[in-house]
Motif scaffolding. Sequence first.
Motif, PDB file in Angstrom:
ATOM      1  N   ARG A 328       0.889  -1.231  -0.149  1.00 10.49           N
ATOM      2  CA  ARG A 328       0.040  -0.065   0.095  1.00 10.49           C
ATOM      3  C   ARG A 328       0.938   1.168   0.003  1.00 10.49           C
ATOM      4  O   ARG A 328       0.492   2.393  -0.222  1.00 10.49           O
ATOM      5  CB  ARG A 328      -0.973   0.203   1.196  1.00 10.49           C
ATOM      6  N   PHE A 329       2.014   1.155   0.555  1.00 15.08           N
ATOM      7  CA  PHE A 329       3.023   2.188   0.401  1.00 15.08           C
ATOM      8  C   PHE A 329       3.262   2.811  -1.140  1.00 15.08           C
ATOM      9  O   PHE A 329       3.905   3.547  -1.326  1.00 15.08           O
ATOM     10  CB  PHE A 329       4.251   1.974   1.183  1.00 15.08           C
ATOM     11  N   GLY A 330       3.127   1.788  -1.975  1.00 18.25           N
ATOM     12  CA  GLY A 330       3.519   1.933  -3.372  1.00 18.25           C
ATOM     13  C   GLY A 330       5.094   1.635  -3.748  1.00 18.25           C
ATOM     14  O   GLY A 330       5.690   1.090  -2.839  1.00 18.25           O
ATOM     15  N   PRO A 331       5.258   1.434  -4.861  1.00 17.76           N
ATOM     16  CA  PRO A 331       6.727   1.091  -5.250  1.00 17.76           C
ATOM     17  C   PRO A 331       7.748   1.995  -4.777  1.00 17.76           C
ATOM     18  O   PRO A 331       8.929   1.719  -4.508  1.00 17.76           O
ATOM     19  CB  PRO A 331       6.873   0.793  -6.707  1.00 17.76           C
ATOM     20  N   VAL A 332       7.304   3.480  -4.460  1.00 16.11           N
ATOM     21  CA  VAL A 332       8.258   4.321  -4.152  1.00 16.11           C
ATOM     22  C   VAL A 332       7.611   4.673  -2.734  1.00 16.11           C
ATOM     23  O   VAL A 332       6.546   5.587  -2.598  1.00 16.11           O
ATOM     24  CB  VAL A 332       8.263   5.591  -4.992  1.00 16.11           C
ATOM     25  N   ALA A 333       8.278   4.656  -1.548  1.00 15.04           N
ATOM     26  CA  ALA A 333       7.666   4.827  -0.256  1.00 15.04           C
ATOM     27  C   ALA A 333       8.547   5.824   0.355  1.00 15.04           C
ATOM     28  O   ALA A 333      10.005   6.046   0.323  1.00 15.04           O
ATOM     29  CB  ALA A 333       7.792   3.761   0.542  1.00 15.04           C
ATOM     30  N   GLN A 334       7.930   7.038   0.994  1.00 19.24           N
ATOM     31  CA  GLN A 334       8.742   7.985   1.773  1.00 19.24           C
ATOM     32  C   GLN A 334       8.705   7.846   2.920  1.00 19.24           C
ATOM     33  O   GLN A 334       7.653   7.167   3.872  1.00 19.24           O
ATOM     34  CB  GLN A 334       7.988   9.367   1.554  1.00 19.24           C
ATOM     35  N   TRP A 335       9.976   7.911   3.750  1.00 18.49           N
ATOM     36  CA  TRP A 335      10.321   7.736   5.052  1.00 18.49           C
ATOM     37  C   TRP A 335       9.198   8.276   6.006  1.00 18.49           C
ATOM     38  O   TRP A 335       8.692   7.829   6.909  1.00 18.49           O
ATOM     39  CB  TRP A 335      11.590   8.279   5.405  1.00 18.49           C
TER      40      TRP A 335
END
Length: 430
Positions: A328-335
């Motif tokens: 659910r965070f997607g393939p690119v996750a932000q800290w």
Amino acid sequence: MKGDYQDLVDEISALLGAPATLENRDFRLIAFGAHDSDDDLAMDPVRTRSILTRQSTAAVRAWFEGFGIARATGPVRIPAAPDAGVFRGRICLPVRSRGIVQGYVWLLDQEPGKPGPDPAALAAAMEVAQRIGVLLAEEAKAGADLSREFQAVLTAGRGWQQDMAVAALRAALGPGGDGLHAAVCVAPWPGETPATVPGAAAVCVVPLRGGGAGEPGDMSAAGPAGGLALAVLLRLRSTDALAPALTAVARLLPRAAEPAAAAAAGAGAAGPRARAAAGAPAGAGSTTAAGPLRMTAGVADPVRGLAELPAAWEQAVAASRAAVAEPRFGPVAQWSQIGPYRLLASLASDPVDDPAARTLLAPAHRELARTAEVFLDCAGQAGRAAAALGIHRQTLYYRLGRVEQLTGLDLDAGEDRLLLHMALKASRLA
């Protein structure tokens, strides 16, 4: 460097008598010429958005690329399309260096019935565009040339070694080293360091296993043993302008918006040329005996200067691991958006083996573990949990009773709930 670009864009504007706009090959704004026209068509929605947000949308990019601008070696005329927000036709001057497109110079074309730019003036403008291409290529190459200094920062031991590595990278970057940056981790990375990454100050490849748990460079849970991660140091204009950085990172992933299996199958079927055109690195979408490798990216919080770069890299690694654990965070996750995984990812890289959760985490009890996790995600509210699981409330109570039997934990006790919730979430990271 920005001043050089602005001077060259102003030179093109003077040659052609029209305001010019320079974007890199990812349609990110670099410089633009001022205009004093009272004609509303001179600032159509597409040009206005490009200047205000410093980037174009994916739809606009696809529409313009449909006219072959990425392959063109000379000026390309693009007609107006009011339905797309393009009220005035464009002239695109491809910016190339050694045959590789580095960006585009855009000019508004004359209104229908009026003569366009003189061919000699267009030829002169193309010569200026070629000079811009050389500058863009040199800037990209400079980022790649800093790979050794960047890698040293990410793998040096804590203390004086790390301090020296940071100082060396800052010196290599020059005045840009004191600017705003974001660290990015893309893992697992299947090949060599890419030649260019738009917006990157430095790029390098580092081992996924860099030492024991808790040591600098350790990413043992980010992928298979012996794997690699791509590290990117992205330049930012402001802490609020992460969108261009996220776009650049997403293009490093194979079919980033699709599930891993589709990415592997699609990339393999398309062949290397099509995959390269889509921005996927060679080898992306590869598989192991355990199945497809899901490539993800983590983006750290922005940092000013480089003193906090090692900590930012740890954030990027943690976010990349969280993106694997929670799709659910997607393939690119932000800290900043991975919630409890900010803490869990920093505790240990080894798989969870708490005695209370060991039996529950066995494959035979996967459904019970999922039930417990959803129940705890719902803050212990039985009605919400049962609805989320699509089961009757009595079925939920039966399963929770089995969970208590297997773990020896009391789900009415706050600390027992916390322990089980942490164990379930941490197991995803492994």
